[in-house]
Design a protein around this motif. Structure first.
Motif, PDB file in Angstrom:
ATOM      1  N   PHE A   2     -11.955  -7.401  -5.504  1.00 44.88           N
ATOM      2  CA  PHE A   2     -11.572  -7.241  -4.105  1.00 44.88           C
ATOM      3  C   PHE A   2     -11.832  -8.542  -3.375  1.00 44.88           C
ATOM      4  CE2 PHE A   2     -12.800  -6.229   0.286  1.00 44.88           C
ATOM      5  CZ  PHE A   2     -11.663  -5.560   0.710  1.00 44.88           C
ATOM      6  N   GLN A   3     -10.906  -8.919  -2.527  1.00 47.24           N
ATOM      7  CA  GLN A   3     -11.124 -10.066  -1.657  1.00 47.24           C
ATOM      8  C   GLN A   3     -10.548  -9.745  -0.291  1.00 47.24           C
ATOM      9  OE1 GLN A   3      -8.678 -13.074  -0.915  1.00 47.24           O
ATOM     10  NE2 GLN A   3      -7.140 -12.759  -2.489  1.00 47.24           N
ATOM     11  N   GLN A   4     -11.176 -10.285   0.740  1.00 45.70           N
ATOM     12  CA  GLN A   4     -10.719 -10.082   2.101  1.00 45.70           C
ATOM     13  C   GLN A   4     -11.055 -11.323   2.900  1.00 45.70           C
ATOM     14  OE1 GLN A   4     -11.435  -6.258   3.948  1.00 45.70           O
ATOM     15  NE2 GLN A   4     -12.216  -7.279   5.756  1.00 45.70           N
ATOM     16  N   GLU A  78      -5.610 -10.444   2.719  1.00 45.54           N
ATOM     17  CA  GLU A  78      -5.993 -11.107   1.475  1.00 45.54           C
ATOM     18  C   GLU A  78      -5.295 -12.455   1.366  1.00 45.54           C
ATOM     19  OE1 GLU A  78      -3.644  -9.320  -2.115  1.00 45.54           O
ATOM     20  OE2 GLU A  78      -4.214  -7.685  -0.761  1.00 45.54           O
ATOM     21  N   ASN A  80      -3.512 -15.385  -0.488  1.00 45.14           N
ATOM     22  CA  ASN A  80      -2.632 -15.555  -1.646  1.00 45.14           C
ATOM     23  C   ASN A  80      -2.954 -16.879  -2.320  1.00 45.14           C
ATOM     24  OD1 ASN A  80      -1.362 -13.177  -0.781  1.00 45.14           O
ATOM     25  ND2 ASN A  80       0.084 -14.332   0.455  1.00 45.14           N
ATOM     26  N   MET A  98      -1.515 -15.943   3.482  1.00 45.96           N
ATOM     27  CA  MET A  98      -2.214 -14.669   3.378  1.00 45.96           C
ATOM     28  C   MET A  98      -1.276 -13.531   3.721  1.00 45.96           C
ATOM     29  SD  MET A  98      -4.578 -14.280   6.797  1.00 45.96           S
ATOM     30  CE  MET A  98      -5.083 -12.651   6.328  1.00 45.96           C
ATOM     31  N   HIS A 101      -3.289  -7.207   6.480  1.00 46.38           N
ATOM     32  CA  HIS A 101      -3.363  -5.752   6.415  1.00 46.38           C
ATOM     33  C   HIS A 101      -3.767  -5.158   7.753  1.00 46.38           C
ATOM     34  CE1 HIS A 101      -2.750  -6.104   2.170  1.00 46.38           C
ATOM     35  NE2 HIS A 101      -3.860  -6.801   2.010  1.00 46.38           N
TER      36      HIS A 101
END
Length: 136
Positions: A2-4, A78, A80, A98, A101
């Motif tokens: 997971f990345q944010q 996230e 890219n 990015m 979301h």
């Protein structure tokens, strides 16, 4: 895995919305994120990092409708994979991109009357409290 990433900055150009062949809305815009620091001599330095942001579906339609050049916004999403490219002088550069979301409009209420908005572009799942609703 997971990345944010969370970014707060200003929209650099008017957002551009288009539709994929299947009819899905996508909006792209650039985001300028400024960083201020003080060097050893006590001089304030400011550095701007540019991100290319893409958002999809209903969020894309809201971003296209309410964002404009100069809007202050928080974007959660996230990162890219960076894309390498050569500029006009042949210098190797990287493009930071990015997928958003969540988008929060951070312009003041006064700017709302000028065409901005303080409503989130995340639909009903994250409504913002009005100032009168905040208990402190």
């Amino acid at each position: 895995m997971f990345q944010q990433i969370v970014l707060i900055g200003h929209v650099g150009q008017q957002p551009e919305m288009r539709y994929t062949p299947s009819g899905t809305a996508v909006t792209n815009f650039s985001l300028a994120v400024n960083k201020r620091s003080t060097n050893a001599d006590g001089q304030v330095q400011e550095k701007t990092i540019w991100f290319r942001v893409a958002t999809w579906e209903k969020r894309a339609e809201l971003a296209s409708q309410y964002l404009h050049k100069g809007s202050k916004v928080m974007v959660v999403g996230e990162l890219n994979e960076p894309r390498a490219w050569n500029d006009r002088e042949g210098v190797l550069r990287a493009s930071l991109e990015m997928t958003a979301h969540e988008i929060r409009f951070l312009d003041s209420r006064g700017r709302e009357q000028e065409g901005g908005s303080n409503r989130p572009a995340t639909g009903a799942q994250n409504p913002e409290a009005e100032p009168a609703d905040i208990p402190f």
